[in-house]
Design an enzyme around this catalytic site. Structure first.
Site, PDB file in Angstrom:
ATOM      1  N   GLN A  78      39.483  98.516  86.946  1.00  0.00           N
ATOM      2  CA  GLN A  78      40.059  97.518  87.847  1.00  0.00           C
ATOM      3  C   GLN A  78      41.208  96.791  87.152  1.00  0.00           C
ATOM      4  O   GLN A  78      41.002  95.784  86.487  1.00  0.00           O
ATOM      5  CB  GLN A  78      38.995  96.525  88.313  1.00  0.00           C
ATOM      6  CG  GLN A  78      39.539  95.616  89.393  1.00  0.00           C
ATOM      7  CD  GLN A  78      38.480  94.767  90.043  1.00  0.00           C
ATOM      8  OE1 GLN A  78      37.303  94.857  89.750  1.00  0.00           O
ATOM      9  NE2 GLN A  78      38.911  93.910  90.934  1.00  0.00           N
ATOM     10  N   PHE A  79      42.423  97.305  87.343  1.00  0.00           N
ATOM     11  CA  PHE A  79      43.580  96.698  86.702  1.00  0.00           C
ATOM     12  C   PHE A  79      43.857  95.292  87.210  1.00  0.00           C
ATOM     13  O   PHE A  79      44.474  94.485  86.521  1.00  0.00           O
ATOM     14  CB  PHE A  79      44.830  97.588  86.848  1.00  0.00           C
ATOM     15  CG  PHE A  79      45.564  97.423  88.146  1.00  0.00           C
ATOM     16  CD1 PHE A  79      46.671  96.587  88.218  1.00  0.00           C
ATOM     17  CD2 PHE A  79      45.166  98.096  89.287  1.00  0.00           C
ATOM     18  CE1 PHE A  79      47.362  96.434  89.410  1.00  0.00           C
ATOM     19  CE2 PHE A  79      45.844  97.953  90.471  1.00  0.00           C
ATOM     20  CZ  PHE A  79      46.951  97.120  90.551  1.00  0.00           C
ATOM     21  N   THR A  80      43.357  94.952  88.398  1.00  0.00           N
ATOM     22  CA  THR A  80      43.630  93.630  88.954  1.00  0.00           C
ATOM     23  C   THR A  80      42.971  92.503  88.159  1.00  0.00           C
ATOM     24  O   THR A  80      43.263  91.331  88.394  1.00  0.00           O
ATOM     25  CB  THR A  80      43.204  93.532  90.433  1.00  0.00           C
ATOM     26  OG1 THR A  80      41.808  93.787  90.536  1.00  0.00           O
ATOM     27  CG2 THR A  80      43.988  94.519  91.283  1.00  0.00           C
TER      28      THR A  80
END
Length: 145
Positions: A78-80
């Site tokens: 999850q890059f967010t």
């Protein structure tokens, strides 16, 4: 690197309405890799995560680790987690790792966890995923370095 660890009764991840990973009791872990992260960063967080004693013992005390309860891991990229919302209303992701580097670290984390924990399920890097879980507690911990 950031790990958002949720102690769960069960968790699953789906892509295109098909479950691609599911566990019963264990940790659902959202993983974000920053642009300066390394395998050494990953090793430190893996060691801390696997050693966390956040499951209840026979006296109701959070004294047992993932291995002690035979729990599984659901690892989801999850890059967010690297969203920066300090300026304006549109998040900036400039601190997130480049996709190729982040995917390599994610795969490294999966491999290292599989060496230590029998049940390791995953999401799909870069895919649009739906994560479903029953958070036990709720109990959520952020590990980062």
């Amino acid at each position: 690197m950031k790990f958002v660890i949720q102690r769960v009764e069960e968790a699953s991840v789906s892509v295109d309405n098909k479950i691609i990973g599911a566990i019963k009791q264990g940790f659902c872990v959202l993983i974000g890799a920053g642009k300066n992260d390394t395998t050494e960063n990953a090793d430190a967080l893996i060691k801390k995560m696997i050693g966390l004693r956040i499951f209840s013992d026979e006296n109701g005390k959070t004294n047992l680790s993932l291995k002690d309860v035979g729990g599984g891991l659901l690892l989801v990229s999850q890059f967010t987690l690297y969203a920066n919302c300090k300026k304006g209303n549109r998040p900036s992701f400039t601190e997130a790792g480049a996709p190729a580097m982040a995917e390599a670290l994610y795969e490294y984390i999966i491999a290292e966890c599989r060496r230590q924990i029998p049940i390791v399920e995953t999401g799909s890097f870069g895919a649009k995923m739906k994560v479903a879980l029953v958070n036990d507690g709720p109990f959520t911990i952020l590990l980062e370095n």
